[in-house]
Design an enzyme around this catalytic site. Structure first.
Site, PDB file in Angstrom:
ATOM      1  CG  ASP A  57      -8.723   4.349 -10.276  1.00 37.60           C
ATOM      2  OD1 ASP A  57      -8.862   3.157  -9.940  1.00 37.60           O
ATOM      3  OD2 ASP A  57      -7.812   5.060  -9.840  1.00 37.60           O
ATOM      4  CG  ASN A 106       5.244  -3.117   0.129  1.00 39.45           C
ATOM      5  OD1 ASN A 106       5.090  -2.482  -0.915  1.00 39.45           O
ATOM      6  ND2 ASN A 106       4.221  -3.510   0.865  1.00 39.45           N
ATOM      7  CD  GLU A 150       2.923  -6.577   1.349  1.00 39.87           C
ATOM      8  OE1 GLU A 150       2.383  -5.544   1.774  1.00 39.87           O
ATOM      9  OE2 GLU A 150       4.164  -6.755   1.366  1.00 39.87           O
TER      10      GLU A 150
END
Length: 425
Positions: free
Chosen positions: A247, A137, A200
């Site tokens: 964020d 991953n 990925e």
């Protein structure tokens, strides 16, 4: 990344700052001044490594990295997800890097705002393997510096979170490598929502036409070639406070107890650049949000086959607002598409559906569609009490919000009334 930088120099503005800059607050303030430019800070106080930022802060740059056009980005990502390529090109870390014991003080890691929990690595992609299946991953995570070889890492409940949970159930650490300064195609693949059994990096290799080069680390993990590689492990059953951190919505995320990374080795290229993503900037928004567009596209296309394109708009933080272009076949298509989109990406708050004569990448065009094609009592769907995004500061304490869908499409029986003359004459 340096190969892509050569392409950027030929096609985009690059701002180079020669003055000595501090990595504590000052560098972030400069990056904020150039929201859509590539910025290189060449002279960082107490570091001999320049900082680069903004390599993915426009859709045009991302399209360039994928060798496609802006309207075709979604289809290109879908094609890469559906056709991952095995990676043949491999090198050993000793062949290309200077290696030493991990020491984060040697990197110009930025502290962005005065109330931040600390300095943050914002462009670090973590490579790990499922401790049961061995499936690899690659995922991007924010990481807060604790000391010279420890980081607090924010893990959301996705693949790496699952790997770490499995490792803890086996009462062991999870080996990882962190890569900083990689090709944008790899960055994009690391943020794309793909099935847990898909690699990925093989998706990234598809984006790059099979030209991705992997580096074999001392811990056995194969990672994409990068400016900086850090080796270590996510510690078993160790937690610490992570945050505050700004964020997507330009507001502070909450402080949580998160896992701890312990680093042992670092590998740095000659003349390396440190890639920094400015929190809540366009690079942050696009890398986190744009890869969700294919998931929405696939869902709404199953609802209404006339879907042309989907965009999570920059004004909506590439997370909370979607604009969808459809070739409407029946009068109810747009409303079905709205409901499908809200289900496909639960963080969505507002969705607008328009006809194909509206450019969904242009906010003025979207506003025009609302102005000329919307009747509030008929064309606006309001859904109260729906689960929303944890990043939405207006959401209620229980995580719910009110969602809105806007059908800004033409009435099929009166299409001539809405014909935009300037497009045809």
């Amino acid at each position: 990344m340096k190969n892509f930088l050569k392409i950027l120099k030929e096609n985009f503005e690059i701002v180079i700052i020669e003055d000595e800059i501090s990595s504590e607050y000052e560098a972030a303030r400069i990056l904020k001044k150039y929201p859509k430019s590539v910025v290189i800070l060449k002279n960082i106080k107490n570091s001999n490594m320049p900082i680069i930022s903004g390599i993915c802060n426009t859709r045009e740059k991302i399209a360039n990295a994928l060798n496609t056009t802006v309207p075709q980005i979604t289809n290109t990502i879908i094609d890469g997800m559906n056709n991952p390529k095995k990676i043949e090109n491999k090198s050993f870390v000793s062949e290309k890097y200077n290696s030493s014991a991990a020491n984060l003080s040697k990197l110009p890691i930025l502290t962005h705002y005065k109330n931040d929990g600390g300095a943050y690595i914002t462009a670090g992609v973590i490579i790990a393997q499922d401790p049961e299946t061995g499936i690899r991953n690659a995922s991007i995570h924010r990481m807060m510096v604790i000391d010279d070889n420890h980081l607090a890492v924010r893990l959301v409940p996705r693949h790496l979170y699952t790997y770490h949970q499995k490792a803890e159930s086996m009462n062991k650490d999870l080996n990882i490598s962190i890569v900083i300064g990689i090709n944008p195609a790899c960055l994009l693949a690391s943020t794309t929502s793909i099935p847990i059994n898909v690699d990925e990096l093989e998706v990234a290799n598809s984006f790059l036409g099979g030209k991705l080069n992997l580096i074999k680390c001392n811990n056995g993990l194969n990672v994409p070639e990068a400016e900086i590689i850090l080796e270590g492990k996510i510690l078993n059953k160790k937690r610490t406070h992570e945050g505050p951190f700004v964020d997507l919505t330009d507001t502070y995320d909450v402080v949580r107890d998160e896992p701890i990374i312990e680093l042992d080795t670092m590998h740095i290229k000659e003349d390396a650049y440190y890639h920094a993503i400015y929190p809540a900037g366009f690079e942050h928004k696009l890398l986190q949000g744009l890869p969700q567009e294919p998931r929405i596209f696939n869902a709404v296309q199953n609802t209404a086959p006339g879907v042309e394109n989907v965009v999570l708009t920059e004004g909506g933080c590439c997370w909370l607002h979607a604009a969808i272009s459809i070739n409407k076949q029946t009068q109810g298509d747009a409303k079905n598409v709205i409901l499908s989109a809200l289900s496909a990406h639960p963080s969505l708050k507002h969705v607008i559906v328009v006809d194909t004569d509206i450019n969904i990448f242009d906010s003025e065009e979207l506003e025009y569609a609302i102005a000329t094609r919307v009747k509030g009592d008929e064309d606006i769907i309001i859904i109260p009490g729906a689960r929303g995004s944890s990043l939405d500061p207006s959401a209620l304490p229980d995580g719910t919000t009110t969602k809105i869908g806007i059908d800004a499409t033409k009435i099929l029986t009166k299409k001539d009334k809405f014909k935009r003359i300037s497009l045809y004459e």
